[in-house]
Design a protein around this motif. Sequence first.
Motif, short mmCIF file in Angstrom:
data_model
loop_
_atom_site.label_atom_id
_atom_site.label_comp_id
_atom_site.label_asym_id
_atom_site.label_seq_id
_atom_site.Cartn_x
_atom_site.Cartn_y
_atom_site.Cartn_z
N ASN A 29 -7.86 0.24 8.22
CA ASN A 29 -7.90 0.08 6.61
C ASN A 29 -6.87 0.30 6.11
N ASP B 229 -3.52 -0.19 7.54
CA ASP B 229 -3.12 -1.39 7.14
C ASP B 229 -2.06 -1.03 5.56
N ARG B 230 -3.00 -0.42 4.89
CA ARG B 230 -2.78 0.00 3.55
C ARG B 230 -1.48 0.86 3.98
#
Length: 450
Positions: free
Chosen positions: A361, A364-365
């Motif tokens: 996560n 991805d961010r």
Amino acid sequence: MTRATIELVEHDPRVRLPLKDALAKAGYTVIEASSGEQALRSFQEAAPDLVLLALKLPEVDGLTVLKEMKRLSPQSLAVILTPFATVEGAIEALKHGADDYISSVLKPEEIRDICAKLIEDRRSDPGPVDSQASFDAIIGESPPMRELKALLRKVAATNSATVLITGESGTGKDLAAKAIHSASKRAARPFMNITCSALPETLLESELFGHEKGSFTDARQQKIGLLEQADGGTVFLDEIGEMQPMLQAKLLRFLEEKTFRRIGGVTDIRPDVRVIAATNRNVPQHVADGRFREDLFYRLNVLWLKLPPLRERPGDIILIARHLAQKSGMDARKPMREIDRDVLAMLSACPWPGNIRELKNAIDRAVLLAESDRLTIADFPDLGARFAAPQNGSAYRFALPAEGLIWDDLELDFVAQALERAGGNQTRAGALLGLTRDQIRYRIEKFKLA
């Protein structure tokens, strides 16, 4: 085709004699041995098709017998016969060439049927089966991960034994299950998975076992369950620790009897499936608390794999981060070529309680925020917050002891720890400390570290 020869090596007559009778009645030629020395003598005279071997034996222990048998006749199947209490010993035997292991508390007829399937599979397809792609998805070269991958290959070769995979959320239990299936002789057949916490109890039962038309209000047509659809393949039960007691009992009956009936059905169905279960729960504690059936735990726990959390293999974080950045970049159509060294150092130092899922996560961010094809510290605005807060309100991350310290000793200790975590890789060790490879190499020479 002639019936196979099975050598049964078991010191306890309460286990050996009923099992001998069951095998003999099925037409197998059975060679008995009650000690390791006797087993090796018989084996040298004529190598059998399959050996059922207990680990605890007088004179020569079972592991020694296994190694010698595999040296004399690698093509002979070796199956460890073990009570639940010696699971660790059986896993050690798998590492030394055992083809499978079976609990001795099963009924003799159940053990006979498992042996028959192993012999049939060997005769129809003697060659090894492997799928490297499934293992490539499991990123990591640290000692715990190398050991895990080797064990996954051994487990895949067993073909039928149930598997229990435990580990914290985000450690990749689903990847491990897929790797086992893809590297097994079941690879060409279905891999069916279901999350046990995602459905109410009644729907989960229908998904697993199926139902007949009219068996309940909304049963407008017959439904074939996952166990039946997966015939010849694998069923993966994720989050099995959340399964309700009634359904636990029904699953236990299937694992014991190898048959089930659809909801509302009267016909026994006997699919050939391997069951792999996974949970992030502490299953022994759940058993002690009465939330999980002890007998079901033992049935599932024929092979128990424990996946390490990310914090126990920080040397793999850089490899995983680079892999995730490339994949995320491809998905977002923003190819990522590199991650800055200070970012890698901080990623490696973070505790990551959510493990790989949390790391993914964050990557991805950052990819979405990135202004170029290189991830910088500016793309991780909340990375610093992932570090543990200073103790006792101090403004400093590390507290200086009241009696002081010797700087070289502190530096030596951190360099040694970084090298150990990185498995000896100097580049990764340097990233953990915010140092270049030349800087870490200088300190290795300075402190004369091997």
